[in-house]
Every structure is written in C-alpha cells, then in structure tokens.
Design an enzyme around this catalytic site. Structure first.
Site, mmCIF file in Angstrom:
data_model
loop_
_atom_site.group_PDB
_atom_site.id
_atom_site.type_symbol
_atom_site.label_atom_id
_atom_site.label_comp_id
_atom_site.label_asym_id
_atom_site.label_seq_id
_atom_site.Cartn_x
_atom_site.Cartn_y
_atom_site.Cartn_z
ATOM 1 N N ARG A 1 33.431 -3.654 12.587
ATOM 2 C CA ARG A 1 32.345 -4.473 12.036
ATOM 3 C C ARG A 1 32.862 -5.366 10.909
ATOM 4 O O ARG A 1 33.732 -4.960 10.139
ATOM 5 C CB ARG A 1 31.261 -3.586 11.412
ATOM 6 N N ASN B 1 1.444 -28.709 -10.072
ATOM 7 C CA ASN B 1 1.077 -29.235 -8.754
ATOM 8 C C ASN B 1 1.317 -30.744 -8.728
ATOM 9 O O ASN B 1 2.065 -31.260 -7.899
ATOM 10 C CB ASN B 1 -0.397 -28.970 -8.435
ATOM 11 N N ASP B 2 0.680 -31.444 -9.648
ATOM 12 C CA ASP B 2 0.833 -32.896 -9.674
ATOM 13 C C ASP B 2 2.227 -33.301 -10.113
ATOM 14 O O ASP B 2 2.789 -34.265 -9.603
ATOM 15 C CB ASP B 2 -0.217 -33.527 -10.605
ATOM 16 N N CYS C 1 -0.161 -24.332 -15.717
ATOM 17 C CA CYS C 1 -1.421 -23.978 -15.077
ATOM 18 C C CYS C 1 -1.467 -24.433 -13.639
ATOM 19 O O CYS C 1 -2.510 -24.448 -13.014
ATOM 20 C CB CYS C 1 -2.589 -24.556 -15.850
ATOM 21 N N GLY D 1 1.106 -29.163 -15.541
ATOM 22 C CA GLY D 1 0.324 -29.153 -14.306
ATOM 23 C C GLY D 1 1.320 -29.347 -13.182
ATOM 24 O O GLY D 1 1.567 -30.463 -12.737
ATOM 25 N N GLU E 1 1.799 -33.643 -16.401
ATOM 26 C CA GLU E 1 1.803 -33.661 -14.933
ATOM 27 C C GLU E 1 2.294 -34.999 -14.383
ATOM 28 O O GLU E 1 2.617 -35.119 -13.217
ATOM 29 C CB GLU E 1 0.407 -33.351 -14.377
ATOM 30 N N HIS F 1 -7.501 -27.925 -0.853
ATOM 31 C CA HIS F 1 -8.687 -27.561 -1.633
ATOM 32 C C HIS F 1 -9.158 -26.156 -1.283
ATOM 33 O O HIS F 1 -9.396 -25.327 -2.161
ATOM 34 C CB HIS F 1 -9.797 -28.587 -1.367
ATOM 35 N N ARG G 1 -11.387 -26.023 -14.930
ATOM 36 C CA ARG G 1 -11.567 -27.347 -14.317
ATOM 37 C C ARG G 1 -13.031 -27.715 -14.380
ATOM 38 O O ARG G 1 -13.818 -27.222 -13.573
ATOM 39 C CB ARG G 1 -11.085 -27.314 -12.866
#
Lengths: 873, 873
Positions: free
Chosen positions: B93, B765-766, B828, B763, B742, B455, B561
């Site tokens: 092996r 995400n953005d 966040c 932020g 962001e 969303h 939000r």
C-alpha cells in the site's frame, strides 16, 4: 514692536498670497511693476485670525495702522474720506489666499454720507449720479454689512416708481433718488434698530469687521470643508480707491485681451465705452467701440494702454484679460488676469510665446488645458448660425462634436438610409450592442435614457461620433416613430442637429464647421511627447478606429473588445447558434463559423498597428446581451435559425440575471465553455502568424477579463498555452498574456497573480462599480446629488476616485511589482482619456493609458503635464 | 554508511509521519504499544524521493534492506513468499504523510503464483478460495501495477459465466476460477506484451515501483496543487502480512467502537462475522453478530480484544473505531482510528473523558466539531422511519431541521391555515420580503430557486425553520397550485416532509424527533465560554428570535434588520404610502404612522436584551422591494391606498434597476430622504428613553448601512446628532453610532471613517459580492463549478474567502485601529455562524461575531477553539 497688520499696495508682491490674500497680492504686484492701479491698502489675513482669536477685537496697533494708511491714501489722491467738497470713495473687498465663495464680497462707494454726496454731485456736476451712487451704497452696505435683506430695499424702490408712475430706474431723477436714499436709511433703522452710520470712518471699520466676520460664516466654513481647504488662517481685506468711468466725456471703461482670445493672434483685442461703468459693457444696451478707435479718441491714453499691456504680458508671461477705467482722462487698471481663450488660441499663444522666448517648451505644454483639445478634434456648429438655433432640449454631453441629419428610430433604418447616401441621427430610448451597425452608419446618436457611460455614450466616444444621451425630456417612441419634446413632435425624416459637447438637441439643420488641426497643434503634441513617460494607447475594435487613433498618435491598442465584432452581419447568427447549442459539439460547430471572421478582424488590427502592441480582450459580456429582447426579433431569430421560439425564450429566461454586472460574464464564460476562449485564442495567434508571413509584425497581447482569483486566470492561460504549443509560438516572443484588473479581489491578491502575467490593465469602469458599490446604469438616482453635496468631488465614473479606487490601484501595483518587476501596467477604462485620471496614473507608476481614439491627444498632453508636474516637486 | 531506507513496524512510531507516511507511522505505533498488528515493514518517503531523483532507480542499499526485512518477516511468520506449501501473502500500500487520493492504493494477496496457490489451497483446504484469491490478485496487480484496464478482465469473467450458463460469481467453482486465472494472465500478456510475473520477489519489486511511480502521476500532482500540499518529498510503501478471516470456523472478522458512537455510552460496541472477510460485513448479506456474543464463542479472543481496546483508547485518548481479523484463532488488529460519532455522543464522550482525567477541558472543547452541534438544536426525522421514506428530490440544505406539513403555495394561505391550527409547508418558486408572515406561520419552507443565501434561506435560518432551497427538480406553479416533481403532482393540502439538513423533500408525513439538549451540552458550552475571547451576538429582528438566541447564550444583537419590520400587517401600507408620496410632507405623513410601531419594535428588543447592546441597522433594501410585483397585488394596493394603478406601475418602473445590488439602497436612501433616517433614529432613541423609565437598560447601537465614503456616513451621523440633541441623550453614554463595512471602498478608506465611529461591523455577504464580483442571486451558474474545480476552496458565501475578502478585512482593521483604538469590530454576515469564518475572525482581531439564533452555540464553540488554537502557536 507692533506687528505689521496693514500693507499699502506698493509694499506687497504676488509672493505674499498667504498674508495678503490672492486679490491683495495681485493688486500689490501690479502696483509694483508700475501699472496705474487705483491706490489702496490691504489688511492681512493674520489680522483676521487674530481678530477671531480675540473674540471680535482688533489686535494691538491695527486700527492705528489702518488710519495711517488711510491718511497716506487721502494724501496721495488729494481727497478726503467724507469730504463735502472732494470726497474720497473706496471699495472694501474680502480676499483669502484661495478664492472662496461664501464670504462677504464687495462694498462699493464707501465714504458717502449726506454731506459727501453733495461733494460728489458738485465734482461730477451730476446730482442724479451722486444720489444714485449713494442709494446703491446704502443698499449694499445695509445688505452685506448690516444684514438687512435686499428685498426690503427693493420694496422702497418699487414704491418710488409706483408713486411716480414709471417702470424703469432710468426714469427716476435726482430728487427721486434723494427720497429713495431717505427711504433706504429708514429701512436700515427699521430692521436693525440702528441708524445708518454717517461717519465714513465708522463705515470703514464696520466694513472691515463684516469681512472678518464672514470668514467664519456657515457658508464659508461649509465651502472650506467640502473643498478640503485647510491651512488658511483668515481672509485679508482690500480697501481701494473708487475710480469712475462715468464722470463725463473724458471718462470711460473697457476690457481688453492682450491677444485675440478666439484665434490667438498677437494683436490687442478689446472694446470700450465712454462715460460708462463696467456693467454697461456687460449689459449690452450701448454698443461698445473697438479698442482701435481709442487711438483716435484719446491717443495719449491709448498709447499708455499699449505700453501697459505689453509690460503686463511680459511680466505675467501669459495672455492677459484686463479691465480698465478712465476717470477724467486718467487711466486706471482695475484688474489683470490670465485670459480665457479657445483651444486654437491657446495653442497658438503657447507656440508663439515659446518662439518669442517668453516661455519655454515645458511651460507651453503646461499652459494648455487638455480637456480643451476636444474642441479641435470634432466638427462644431457654425457659431453665428448657432445663436439663432432653436434648442429643443438638453441631455448629457456624452460625446462631443456637431451632427446634422434626419431622424431615424431603428438601427436597421439608419443603415438603410445611410447606404442611400442620407445623413441620419439615430434616435433611441437606449442603445444596445445590436445597434452597433446603425450607430456606425449615423452622423450622431440621441438617447432618452442612460448616463455618461451608457452603451450609447461609450460606443459613440469610441467612434468619435457626437452623442447626446439621457435626454429625459425627449419622449422617443420607436413603435410610433415619434420624437416628442414638449409640444414639438418630430417624425422620421425630420432634421435635427446635435451639439454633443453642449448636450443640446436643436431643431432643423444648423450649418457645421469642420475641425482644423493647425501646425501649432502638431508642434505642441511633439513637445508633449518629449516630456511624457506614459505610453498612450487606444481602445479600438475596428481597423478604422485604430487608424484614426494612430493618426492621433496612439502607440498601440490598449483594449480591443472582441464582443463588438460578434454583432456584425452574419456573425450574430453564429453567436446565437452557439448560445442555443445544448452540446459541446453544437457549440464547437457554431464557433467554427466564427473563427475565420475573428481571424480577419485581428489581422485587420495587426496590420494597422504594425509592430505596436494590440491588447485583445477575450469575450466579456453576459451571453444574454447577444439575444434579442423584442418579441418580433425573437420571432425573426427563430425563423432564421430554424429553432423553436419557445427554446429561445427559455434560453433568455435561463440567462436572466438579477445583477448581470456581477454575474456570468468575463473569464467565467471561458471557464465554463473553454471552447469559446479556445476559438478566440486560435484566431488571435493564427492571425499573428499569417500577418508575419505578409511582412506585418503582429504583437498580440491576450487579455483575460474579470479575473478575481489567480486560479481563474490560470485556467484560461492553460488554454492559451495549449494553443500556442500547437502552433509553435512562444509567449514573450510571439505573444503576451495578461489580465484585466477590475474585480477588487484581483487588486487585493495582485501578488498571487503577478508571477503569471506579462501585463495588468485596470478596467476602472468595473473596478469603480465594484469598489464603490455603484451600478453605472443605476447610479443616476443618487450619484448626481452625491457630487452636488460634495460626497464625491467628481463623478467617479468620469474621473478616477483617487482616494478610494485609486488607493486600491496603488496597492495592486505595489504588491504586484514586489513579485514581478516586468509587469506592464495600463488602464483601459473611460478614465484613460480624462486628464486628472491620466495624471493620477502617471503618479502611481502606470506604464500605459488607453482611451478612445479622439481622446488620444488629450491623454498625450495630460501625460506630459503629469511628468512635468512631477519634476517640479 | 548506507542510509536506512526500510523500517520494520516495530522500529517506528507515530511521530515518524514524515518518514513513514501516515499509515506506516500508525502501524508502527500500534505495533509498539503491543497491539497484535499483522507484521510488516515500511519503505520510507525518502526512498521514494531518491528513486524519483535517480530516474526510477533504487538508491544504494535499498533493495538489500527490503530483502533483509522480508527475510525477517518470513522468519517471524514461519512462512515464505511463494512457498508451494505454506506461502506468505502480503499487501502493498502507498501512504504519504498526508492522506492523498490519486496515488496507487492497494495490492492484496501479493505472493501468489501458479505454485503458491496450491499451497494456499492445501493450507485452507479450500481450492475454490485459493483460486478466487489468485484471480483477484492478477486482476488487481494487472490493473494498478501493470496498467491493464479493468474492463478487459471483466470480459473474461463474463464469458466464463456465459459459458457455464450462470449469472453470479458465487456459481463458479474452483475449476472455473482456475480457467479465469488463465484467461486473466492471457489478458495481461495481450495488453502489456509481457508475461504475468510468476516470481513473487519480482511481484514485490514491481509493486513498490508502482507505488513510487504513482507519486508523480498527473492525478496526484493535480491533487497536491489544488489542495496546496507542499513540502512532502514522496510516498512511503507499506508491505504487510495478509490476515484471512475466512480460513474456517476459527477465523472471523469484525469492527468495533470503543464507546457507543450514537449515544457516547462508555461500553464496547461492535459486531463480527465468523469465517468471513471484511467486505462481507459491509455487504450485509449475512447478519453480523453483536460483539458480546464473541465472549461465549471465543472467550480468549474476546478477553484479548477487551484488553486491547482499553489499552488503545487510553493510548490515543479518544474513542476508537477498530477493525480486527481472527485467523485460525489468532487475533489481529488491522486498523484503529478516531471513531466517527453523533453530536450527542461527541459531547458525552468529551465530558466523560474529562471527568475520568483522560483529557483536560481544553482538549474536550477542541474535540467537538462545531458544525455538528446543529444536529442537536433542531428537530430531526425519526431515523427508523426515515429509512423507509420516499425522497422525492434534493435541493440545497438551506436551514437544518425536520418539518412536516401540508403544502401551501402562498404566504397568505400559510398564515390562514396556521391560524386554523394546521401545520403547513410554504412552497414557493422563491420568497420575497412580503412572504415573511407566511414563512413565520409555516413549519418549513421549500423553494425551487435561489441559493444558500437566498431570501428564503437567510430568513429561515434566522427563524430556525427548516428550509430546502433551490430545488431545481421541483416545478412549483403558484397559479395552478401544484408542486410537480418528476411524475408526482402534489396539491395544496398534500403532506410533505422536509429534511433541512439533508436538503431532502420527502413524500407524506414522516415522524420527527424533538431536539434534546443534555447536561453535557451545557457543560461543554460553559467550558467554551471560559476560553473564548470573541463576544457572540445574534442577528434578530423580533423579540421572539432575540429570546431564542439569548437562551442559546447570545450576548447582544449584532444585527437587527429594520426592513423586516416594515412588512408586517398595516405597516406595509404606510411604507408604500411613503414610497408613492411625491412631496416631503407626504413622506413625513406616512413616516409618522410608522414611528410608533417602530418604537414598539425596538422597545421589545431592548427589553429582551436588557443591558446588552442591540445593533439596529437603518433601512437598507432598495425601495422597490416594498412594492408588489404581481398584477393582482398592484390592483389590491391601488384600492387600499386609493391611488391610481398607473401611478403604482410608474413608481415600480422608476425604481427598477439593472443591478439593484449596486443601486439605490443603504445609506443612499437616507441621504436622499433624510426624513426616513430621522424617523428611525427618533424611534430608536425614544424607545431607549422609555425603556429606561421602565427600569430596562437599553443599549442601542445605531448602524449606518452601505457606507463607502466617510462623507456619506457623516450625513447620517449629523441626523443622529440632531435627534440626540433634541432628546438630550449622549453618544457614548446613551447610544452609539457606527457603520457596516460591506462596500470595498469603506474597507480601503477605513482610516478616514475610523475617527467618526464607535463600531464597525463587517457585512460579509455584500462585501463578498462586491469584492469578488459575484451576485449572490446569480452565482449559481458559475460558483458551484468554481468550487468543484478548486478555483475557490469553499463557497465564499458560506465560509469567508480568507485570502481575498479576508485580506481586505485585515487591512480595514489595521488601518482603522491605527486611528481609533476604541472601535469595536464585529461581523454580521452569514459567516458569523460558520466555524472556519469565526476562527478567522478571532485571528484577525475582531471583537464580536453575530449569527442567526440557532447558530449561537456553534459560534461560541468555534470561538473557544480559535482561542485555544491560538494559544498553541
């Protein structure tokens, strides 16, 4: 020893701007070189600072110094402030080191009161003039010094005219003005609770206090904050003898340019009016005389004026715009400043002055505003005809130049009519890449939507075609075939004229004048090229554009957008076939049709640019841009390609994106469909090889768009390497590979990308969109107010946002050069032809800028200026 | 002296991973602590490196050392390689220091040839077994060592079965296998041109060569490149005696866990089969026996196994998963490794082991995979019932947990039925903020479009509701009221079950099991809190969510939000009224209706979070999100508000944007319509003041979204200052103000923003969207292939892109802290609850992370691990 707070004009010079303010330093300079300036003195900016520090109190010695200078002035003029026989009148003006709206501006005729007004009347023999001057003074002083709103004075004046039953000021006589003066004084008392000051010395002190106070007014503070004006301590105050051009037939006033401001011809140019004030020339009620006539009318004064203007021009080493007043046969120069001029004049003056040894080449190059060159490169409206033209509405000045033609509403129709020899203006709500052919056929383009960087605007600038974009008042209905502006409704075939530089839409056909490039232009460009360090390339997609740009001095193509080639004639069919194909084989079949056409495209560019680099960007836009939008077009496409309509609709719906800017485009296309990149690379490299066989040296730079991660780039580079290996050509010898920097992540990780590229080209349009979070297409709703409110100094899509986007560019260059010193850095966004941006590019160490063909000279000049400005530091 | 190239298992230990590879070091370790491992030896990674360097030649002395170790092995086992009476068989092996697919895996039964196969037959008394083993060896060796494709062997086998007229391997006897062996050897000769090697020593050498060679196979090189594996010199080769569990009734094989992997109970757990091979247990044809039965069947072996497992667990200090084989009464341990376990078991084992002093608290905290905690916090499907469930299709595991309910297709219907006491699953193409109420009423959410951060996904996670998103195979027609998956058509009222963690949609109602949080969970969380440095907050918009989060240990709200509050009940009307208003007064009137409701919202949050900070973000989304999309809804709205339908349509069209992500939203709203921010700030600060009167300590942090330029922030801050002054409250005492980070430009210019803020919250995400140029809503078409191709290691929307977005975050923190040391940094985005991202946040010096309520424990644990991992360095 007390500090010196007050300077007579004869004690200062132009180097004392910080102490005396701009205006004071200039008055001092003129006085000192022997120009007959109405005498006066300046209270320093330090005095203002100290006054504010002490809580609105004069620093020690200041009042005494003012009185001393005033006494000197009275002696010099042989007149006395407030004298009932021969009164001295002065003006009081603010003036900081930097010109600054928001501060107190001007009080004229200070020194008038109930007694001295009699002296003025006697001396001028014109009682009406004296009381008119007096009421003007009360109004101005009451308003700017004592804070009474102008409208209250207006009410008194209106009542006076009503009482007398007349409508015009001119119809009021001396007695009327006397009464108005009384009324004005009553207004002052009513709204301030104080008597209007009769003591001229108190008037002067109050005037100075008001100027000092205005330094810290809200408006002035806001102005300094918004414009980032720091390091100034206060404003200076200028107190200057009044000179009157309306004291009879031996008095007069005029303006002159030391050279012709339209043509640059080295000959005195100007006009004057006898027995008149400055505003009379501007008002245009009486027709001024040409300056040459003064020679006959007042030969002595004329000769003095000539010797002064020659001296002044020699002293300031630039064409001057001067204001003068003749008071009872005595000449005073009120102001001299660098004169505004047309681009043609600017060139001629700079070249002439260099020839005469007045300035050197560097100064000549620095003298020209690069933006102004635009005027020279495009057709413009006949200036005389334009005055009579009926402007229908205004839009954005999206691409300069004048265009006349018949309205058409579709690209197809534009093409058709142009083929028949008609001149047309393509008129659309907005344009899309499908309209390219029609845009090319048109004289100019008019849209009702979109901004300075909309499709219409960008493409029109590239083509050098006039464009008025985003003309919101124009309601364009392509369906009905109407252009409605207000009550005017135009149809296909009706003539309109566009003034692209002014953003104007004009009814009918206005004659246009062709651009003329003088020898001065060539000479100045030659000098610019001696100094500049930046290479200037062009954004061009067709051999025609490339040729134009080369004529303007482009040293290569900095951006060829291959997608524009995809729209022409039969190609769009093959492109659509590819998009609809469901298999690799299907796509390859369609791409095979495109390849020979692409190859010919590139050969065309290589031939024009023989031996100069040609940056070819691989396919960039989202695929849905190649599909039709209108129902009818979808039907036509279905028929042409022999596919089901529904399939086209499904594909359009599949390709729909919420944020196409951040979607499936750029290198993401080539990574998912490598066969597209493969086809393009084959076409590029084969074109280069075939060119070489024909004796043309092709220098292809292959550019990968929208890279955010070095691994994306490497996927495409591998395709390039494979094709190159098959063709037996070598990177660094036969071709080069690099990347756009337009995604912030690419700039941030430039050190990772650096070892793998030959060049990096900043795509500042997209880089600005992503860095600032502004969609170019949508920013209209907030970006204009942003610029107006000073949140951004300038529209970041027009001039690089140096402190944001620019910082990212600097970071990118720094980190990339650390790893790979050989990288060539360029820029190919719209900013590459904007002077401030070009200068910024020079400062942060770019190698190249690239811009649309018609902006190449602008970029060359801006680049030279950047280099020269860099030397100075 | 010759270098040592070969180590017997008894010569190494687990510290020698670099020399012996992971597998070799582990075999050595087991051997050395007295575990009965089948003996063998390891050829070092250095040997491999040297072999490659020398151009596929063995370094000096290596062959001799192999032969020496082989001789020792033969002696120890009393068997000889290739012996016709009692043949030694071995496995070969590969095994590098890091486990690495792409290299040669395994050759079993090496040592068989035409003679030794007879010995094996004789020794086992089973000729069929011997020839079956032989043909397997030829196939495996031919394939992986000699490069003959497996399908060629398959053809021979198929033909043999055809000839005999049978379908299963089981139906072939000894003679058949003998023929197959011949056929296999012919295949090898045909495709390699070489005879199958009969000499076992040559077999061994060829096997070792093949392992060495596979180190530089394309696949292995690609694997190392993609996974950034550097600094390894080569692979080791392990040669180990074969042990057979199928040599009669005193042979057998089994697997065991040292503790119960489901519950964590400290009791031996496992199963075995007599006269069987390892794969027989996995295959499930025979039912294995419980390990306890071995005690009766082979008491001596059982006792030995118990003493071994106790020793092994004590040695490795973790629950072990072991494989064993009994060959003719002799026990061999083939493998031991840390055992996989459920979250509940992991907690119990960690806590038990700490109690027993086997590990300390820190180790216990580091033992738990934070992601696994998710299992404990949500309902899940009954495991037994689930096995029988019919999975209709799979989507994205957007929010974990199990949900059962009746299908409904509109939010309104969900709300209605829920009010009647029904359990419903809201089933929509995609959700929008208008659906919030319906989502809240539903047990779970199913969508056919959208990704992990759509969303539906984001809101569901926030609510702790199961969600399967982007289920492309589900055709949802809200109009027809049908959910079509393949041939199955479901209607309103039909039951479905969602498994949110698996992303599965299941037909009918499957029983679910409630989550149970044990004392072990509380204990471990307590320990985690002792070590972590990061504050863990939650993203919550309602008092309910806030309460849930507080129960899970949230130390404040990191993101409220406010827009979610705008959709409830009557409010949406006022919001729409405001959007439609054409005047400031009209907007103010509508906002006045909202203010009291907003105030109550904030009071609710402050009360739950008493004395803990609550970050409230001012209105963020584009206004068009508040307007209806469907024709019918527009009509309803027109009626409700008493406005013209066309006006609504015009407003919708005016607000339409090409790239809404980069459009008119965030602070851009408040700058253009200051009255909106004003209303929100009034509501926040008044709510805080009123809370204080009620004895609640409100700690509001006001957050300005989408700032890219400090001047934008200052416009909003001025509004806050003005309201605060009116209310007599003080920043830094009664409230705090800060900004989201962001927009990349904000991160780049953090030094300019720093002096003006109390906190900055990433932020992500953005920030990821703009930094990488990925639209979250559209990235599906390219991001998944990107992750598969290794362009990004992980989906940057799920785990922070540390080398890109993360670099920008680091830059931001560094530059901001230089100017203002007091700034609190938080995050966040969705990343705040993802363990790797949380750890990254710790490393770059953030103060807080904030995540959806149900991820708070995960963040707490990840934060503790980050702190402990930091200590180690």
């Amino acid at each position: 020893m007390t500090k010196k707070w007050v300077y007579g004009f004869e004690e200062g010079n132009k180097g004392m701007r910080m102490e005396l303010g701009g205006k004071g330093a200039n008055l001092a300079e003129m006085t000192n070189i022997g120009i007959p300036v109405p005498p006066g003195f300046t209270v320093t900016t330090d005095a203002c600072a100290e006054y504010c520090n002490l809580g609105q109190k004069y620093p020690e010695g200041m009042l005494g110094q003012i009185e001393e200078k005033l006494a000197e002035l009275e002696k010099k003029m042989g007149m006395k402030l407030g004298d009932p026989e021969n009164p001295l009148l002065v003006s009081v003006r603010s003036g900081a080191a930097v010109s600054m709206p928001g501060m107190m501006d001007t009080v004229l005729n200070l020194g008038l009161n109930d007694k001295s007004v009699l002296g003025l009347a006697k001396k001028t023999g014109d009682e009406r003039f004296a009381y008119d001057a007096y009421r003007r003074f009360i109004n101005m002083f009451g308003d700017v010094v004592m804070g009474v709103e102008h409208k209250h004075f207006e009410e008194v004046l209106e009542k006076a005219k009503e009482t007398k039953g007349v409508e015009l000021d001119l119809d009021l006589g001396a007695e009327d003005w006397k009464k108005v003066c009384e009324g004005y004084k009553a207004v002052v008392q009513k709204y301030t609770g104080k008597m209007f000051p009769e003591d001229p010395k108190e008037q002067l002190k109050m005037g100075i206090d008001a100027v000092f106070g205005s330094w810290n007014s809200k408006r002035a503070i806001a102005y300094r904050r918004i414009n980032n004006i720091f390091g100034l301590v206060g404003t200076a105050v200028n107190v200057q003898t009044m000179a009157f051009g309306n004291m009879g037939d031996t008095s007069g006033t005029g303006v002159l340019f030391t050279r012709n401001p339209s043509t640059g011809e080295n000959k005195l140019y100007g006009e004057y009016l006898m027995n008149a004030q400055g505003e009379d020339i501007v008002a245009g009620i009486r027709t001024p005389k040409h300056i040459d006539e003064l020679k006959k009318q007042m030969p002595k004064v004329y000769d003095e004026l000539v010797s002064i203007y020659l001296k002044v021009e020699k002293h300031y080493k630039d064409m001057q715009d001067m204001e003068f007043t003749i008071q009872e046969g005595k000449l005073f120069i009120l102001q001299t400043r660098n004169g505004k001029r047309t681009a043609a004049a600017a060139l001629r003056i700079a070249v002439d002055m260099e020839k005469d040894g007045l300035i050197d080449k560097k100064t000549a190059v620095l003298r020209i505003d690069p933006n102004q060159l635009d005027q020279l490169l495009h057709k413009r409206l006949d200036p005389v005809a334009k005055e009579k033209a009926e402007v229908l509405c205004r839009g954005l000045p999206a691409s300069p130049g004048a265009a006349v033609g018949k309205i058409v509403f579709t690209a197809d129709r534009a093409h058709e009519l142009a083929q028949e020899g008609e001149k047309v203006i393509l008129t659309r709500t907005e344009t899309s890449p499908e309209d390219i052919e029609g845009m090319n056929a048109a004289q100019g383009i008019l849209t009702s939507r979109g901004g300075m960087t909309s499709h219409a605007a960008v493409v029109a600038r590239g083509m050098g075609k006039p464009c008025v974009a985003g003309c919101a008042d124009a309601v364009i209905s392509e369906e009905k075939g109407t252009l409605k502006i207000g009550d005017t409704v135009l149809k296909e075939g009706d003539y309109v004229t566009l003034d692209g530089a002014a953003g104007e839409v004009i009814k009918g056909a206005v004659p246009v004048v062709d651009p003329e490039l003088s020898g001065d232009f060539a000479k100045l460009m030659e000098w610019a090229d001696e100094f500049r360090k930046l290479t200037v390339k062009t954004n061009a997609d067709t051999p025609h554009d490339a040729e134009v740009a080369k004529g303007f001095g482009a040293e290569g193509i900095g951006l060829c957008r291959t997608e524009h080639m995809f729209f022409e004639g039969e190609r769009i069919k093959a492109v659509r076939e590819m998009i609809l194909a469901e298999t690799l084989d299907g796509r390859k079949k369609a791409l095979a049709k495109l390849k020979p056409m692409q190859k010919e495209d590139f050969k065309g560019l290589f031939k024009v640019m023989d031996n100069l680099p040609v940056i070819i960007r691989l396919l960039d836009p989202p695929l849905h841009e190649f599909l039709p939008k209108e129902d009818e077009d979808i039907k036509t496409m279905a028929k042409e390609l022999g596919v089901d309509e529904q399939k086209i609709r499904d594909t359009i719906s599949n390709l729909h994106e919420f944020n196409p800017m951040l979607g499936f485009r750029g290198c993401r296309l080539g990574i998912r469909y490598p066969e597209i990149s493969e086809m393009q690379v084959w076409a590029i490299l084969e074109a280069a090889i075939e060119c070489k066989k024909e004796g043309v040296k092709a220098v292809p730079w292959i550019e990968v768009p929208l890279v955010g991660n070095v691994k994306e780039y490497l996927v495409i580079k591998k395709i390039v390497d494979k094709v190159a290996e098959s063709l037996g050509v070598k990177r660094g010898k036969d071709f080069w590979v690099g990347t756009m920097i337009e995604v912030p992540r690419a700039a941030i990780t430039a050190d990772e990308i650096a070892p793998e590229v030959d060049f990096m080209s900043f795509g500042t349009n997209d880089l600005t969109q992503m860095t600032c979070g502004f969609s170019r297409d949508d920013a209209g709703s907030f970006l204009k107010p942003y610029v107006e409110q000073g949140i951004y100094d300038r529209d970041p899509f027009q001039s690089i946002d140096q402190t944001g986007v620019g910082k990212l560019m600097e970071l990118c260059i720094k980190n990339a050069r650390k790893i790979n010193k050989k990288i060539e850095f360029g820029i190919c966004g719209e900013h590459g032809g904007e002077p401030e941006s070009v200068k910024f590019c020079h400062r942060i160490g770019l190698n190249d800028v690239s811009c649309s063909p018609y902006r190449v000279p602008i970029a060359r000049l801006a680049a030279a200026q950047a280099a020269l400005e860099g030397e100075k530091k």
